[in-house]
Every structure is written in structure tokens, then in C-alpha cells.
Design an enzyme around this catalytic site. Structure first.
Site, short mmCIF file in Angstrom:
data_model
loop_
_atom_site.label_atom_id
_atom_site.label_comp_id
_atom_site.label_asym_id
_atom_site.label_seq_id
_atom_site.Cartn_x
_atom_site.Cartn_y
_atom_site.Cartn_z
CG HIS A 220 3.34 1.81 -1.34
ND1 HIS A 220 2.80 1.90 -0.08
CD2 HIS A 220 4.62 2.26 -1.24
CE1 HIS A 220 3.72 2.39 0.75
NE2 HIS A 220 4.84 2.60 0.08
CB CYS A 276 -3.61 -0.03 0.77
SG CYS A 276 -2.52 -0.03 2.17
#
EC number: 3.4.22.-
Length: 429
Positions: A220, A276
Site C-alpha cells: 500500500h 499508489c
């Protein structure tokens, strides 16, 4: 927080055969201790600091050929075939950094001599390309966040695929790799914040010119409001350790401080982020497109007292002072345009730091289901592009990666660097 992997996990794995023990033996800080957060300096090896590494010979090409070389802004270096192999340099009014085949042997290797930053940088502030002929070390982090909200499926696969590829194709020995994944039983091999920070210090410790270091993160990523005022979009890019809910995230500024600032000239750090908001995850100031067009800081405009202090420490070979000056300067900076314009200079480096990121800061990373495995799109495309053609220039490889992704994804990876990059040179690692 954004998610970037979906699909089914196709690899399982208990971390068997991965070098947890080798890491503990080489770990200078000792596993189980607190990672050093204060006074982290650079390797104290300054002899020959400003000299090119020994054995760093001239590129051996036959015949006359031309290739682009960014030096002092807009220059073109022309290779003249002659008995004494002299270089002649011509100034051009404008230099378009697009790739043209320089000769039948493919792109030229990196130059052996130090290269000036140009673009208004103080005189004597140079960087050094690495030829990647020295020691190799790799740190790879894959986090699936098992049992947590937002569990991912492919990140451990990314690490296993990349470690196998580096071992089989680029000479990275298993005993010189550290893999932190959340499927391992050894608590020291879990990708906790403390373990990640400790392993980052291990990766760069005692690095010498022409060494090749490799950092890979799959997990993440996200953004948090920028407290330093040094980010153009007002947000710092962050990564999320497996224990982020207890220990917190790791900010791009901290990753830059640990893994980029201590590096000596001629040390290569290759970083791949498959997460991301990873476009500036290492805070590198030079950014390249598929045409090789450059986004770069204007060092003449931004060479304030802070940068000059860093450069003077660099010229003395005082890396510890250079790091503390840069960090102190960042902390003193005020928010707003002035802070951004002043601090991005300290993000340059005399070392050779290259980052391939899986998304621009404003994008959300995509995932892939490749050959039955959930895998990070950037990791897969990087390996696929190099497997098809190992002898590519930087801009060719960037285009190849985007071509791999274009069949399935809208994601546009980018190439960032700690110094002005001649994207026509051969990509080495």
C-alpha cells in the site's frame, strides 16, 4: 489509503530459502535493536572521494558515433574515432534528448568521468554514474496485509519474482538479498516499520563506487499532508508497513534521508515502487517522459545558502556534515513556494539514484493477473521489458515498460533520478 492489487494470490509461500540468517549476520545494528534514528551519517571513507574509481575505463567503441550527453545544460558529446580517442564537445543551441541508435552495438555505456550538474549549480558540484561492476545488495519488501482491512493479493509474488529475476540475470546473490514479507515466520523478516527502516540502513551501509544497490517495494502507498512544504502537490508520499496502524507510515523524506543522502559518487541505487502515489516516493528531483524530456530544478534560481552549505560540505568530502546540513536546512524551511523551491535542491545527489515508479503521484496503481498470479503491474512490466531486450537505453526501457502496460492498463510509469540523466545511455543495474 489506496489499494493497488486485486485478484487471487497465486504463490503462497513460507519464505523458505530466503536469507533471514544472512541478513542477521551482516546487520550492523543487530536485529532486535532499535533502528538508529539519530545521527545517521554516511560511510566514513573519504579517501579519493572526488576521484573517479580505479579501473573505470573509457567506453570501448569502434568507429565514429554520436550520442547525447547532458552536461552543463544543453550539450552534445561527439565521439571521434582517432588513435588517441579524444572527446570533442560542441555546444548546441538546443538539444532534443530523443533516442537515435548511436551505433550497431546498442546504446553507449555510462561515462567514466564525473559529470557536472549544470543548470546553475555551483562550480565543482558533480555526480558520478555507476557502472554497476561492484558489490550487489538488494532489499525487497512485499506486504499482503493478511487479515487486515484492505488485504492485497500479489505483493509477495512481486518480491519472489523480482528476487528470482535479479539472482538469475543480474548477479545478485541470495545471501546479499533481504526479503521482508508478511508470510514469513521469523519476526525479523516481517515488514514492520522498525524492520524496514533497519533494513534500509543495512542496504546502503559501506556502499562503494560502482556498487549496485536495489530496493523494491510492493504494498500500500498513499499520501499525507506535507509538513515540510517541500512537495509540489502539498502531500508527502508514504508507504504503509504491515504494522502501520500501530507504528505509523514511512514518509518519502525519511526514505530519501536514509537511502539517498549518504551515498557516495558512483554508487547506484535502483528503486522500484509498485504502489499508489509512488511517483516521487524517494523525492528525486529529475523526472523523465517517454521522449526523454526532462523536468528539472533550476539550480541557479534555487542555489540559496542552504544548498551552498551542502555543496561546500560535499566539496570537502564531509558527507556527515552534508547530511546534517541538508536535514537541518529542510527543517528550517518555511511552508509555501519558497520552501518547495529551496528544498528540492537538497534532493540532488552525487550518487547515481534511479527510480522506476508504478504510477504518477496523481494516479492510482493498477494490478494484473499474469500467468495465474496476482502480480504488481509495474514489477511485471519491468521484468518483461528487460527479458525481451536486456540492452536498452533508459528512454527505450521506459517506453518498453509503458508498451507492456498499454495492452491492459492506463497507468503510466515514470523514471526519476537524483541527477540530470542522459536517457540515451545504456541502462545498467
Amino acid at each position: 489509503m489506496q489499494h493497488h492489487h486485486q485478484g487471487s494470490y497465486g504463490g503462497g509461500g513460507g519464505g523458505g530459502g530466503y536469507p533471514g540468517q544472512a541478513y542477521r549476520e551482516q546487520n550492523p545494528y543487530g536485529y532486535g535493536q532499535q533502528s538508529p534514528q539519530q545521527g545517521y551519517g554516511a560511510p566514513q571513507q573519504h579517501n579519493g572521494y572526488n576521484q573517479p574509481p580505479s579501473g573505470y575505463g573509457q567506453p570501448q567503441h569502434n568507429g565514429g558515433q554520436m550520442y547525447g550527453q547532458r552536461q552543463q545544460g544543453m550539450w552534445l558529446r561527439v565521439r571521434i574515432a582517432s588513435r588517441d580517442r579524444k572527446f570533442l564537445t560542441f555546444a548546441l543551441g538546443q538539444y532534443q534528448n530523443h533516442y537515435s541508435h548511436p551505433h550497431q552495438g546498442g546504446p553507449p555505456p555510462p561515462p567514466s568521468e564525473p559529470v557536472a550538474f549544470g543548470h546553475g549549480a555551483p562550480q565543482g558540484y558533480n555526480f558520478q554514474y555507476s557502472r554497476c561492476t561492484g558489490k550487489r545488495k538488494a532489499l525487497m519488501i512485499g506486504i499482503n496485509y493478511f487479515g487486515q482491512k484492505g488485504q492485497l493479493r500479489g505483493c509477495i509474488n512481486d518480491v519472489k519474482n523480482m528476487s528470482t529475476y535479479l539472482n538469475q540475470n543480474f548477479g545478485y546473490a541470495r545471501e546479499d538479498m533481504v526479503l521482508l514479507t508478511d508470510d514469513q515466520q521469523n519476526p525479523m523478516s516481517q515488514p514492520t516499520k522498525a524492520n524496514i527502516l533497519r533494513a534500509m540502513h543495512w542496504l546502503v551501509k559501506d556502499a562503494q563506487p560502482n556498487d549496485s544497490l536495489f530496493f523494491h517495494y510492493s504494498g500500500h502507498g498513499g499520501q499525507t499532508p506535507d509538513l515540510d512544504g517541500d512537495e509540489e502537490d502539498g502531500y508527502d508520499e508514504v508507504i504503509y508497513p504491515v504494522d502501520f496502524r500501530q507504528a505509523g507510515h514511512i514518509v518519502d523524506d525519511e526514505m530519501h534521508r536514509i537511502m539517498v543522502q549518504p551515498l557516495r559518487p558512483g554508487v547506484r541505487l535502483t528503486a522500484i515502487f509498485d504502489s499508489c502515489h509512488s511517483g516521487s516516493a524517494l523525492d528525486l528531483p529529475y523526472i523523465y517522459s517517454t521522449q526523454g524530456i526532462l523536468k528539472e530544478p533550476n539550480l541557479a534560481k534555487e542555489a540559496g545558502q542552504g544548498l551552498l552549505g551542502v555543496v561546500s560540505a560535499y566539496a570537502r568530502g564531509d558527507m556527515g556534515s552534508m547530511v546534517s546540513t541538508a536535514v537541518g536546512f529542510l527543517k528550517r524551511a518555511a511552508k509555501g513556494d519558497e520552501a518547495y523551491e529551496r528544498t528540492k535542491q537538497t534532493k540532488t545527489s552525487p550518487a547515481d539514484v534511479i527510480m522506476w515508479s508504478g504510477s504518477k503521484d496523481s494516479q492510482t496503481s493498477q494490478d494484473a493477473q499474469i500467468a495465474g498470479q496476482a502480480t504488481g503491474a509495474m514489477s511485471w512490466a519491468f521484468i518483461s521489458a528487460l527479458r525481451k531486450n536486456p540492452q536498452q537505453s533508459y528512454v527505450q526501457l521506459l517506453n518498453s515498460i509503458r508498451d507492456e502496460l498499454a495492452t491492459k492498463y492506463t497507468q503510466k510509469p515514470q523514471l526519476s533520478c537524483s541527477h540530470p540523466l542522459d536517457t540515451n545511455l545504456l541502462y545498467v543495474m
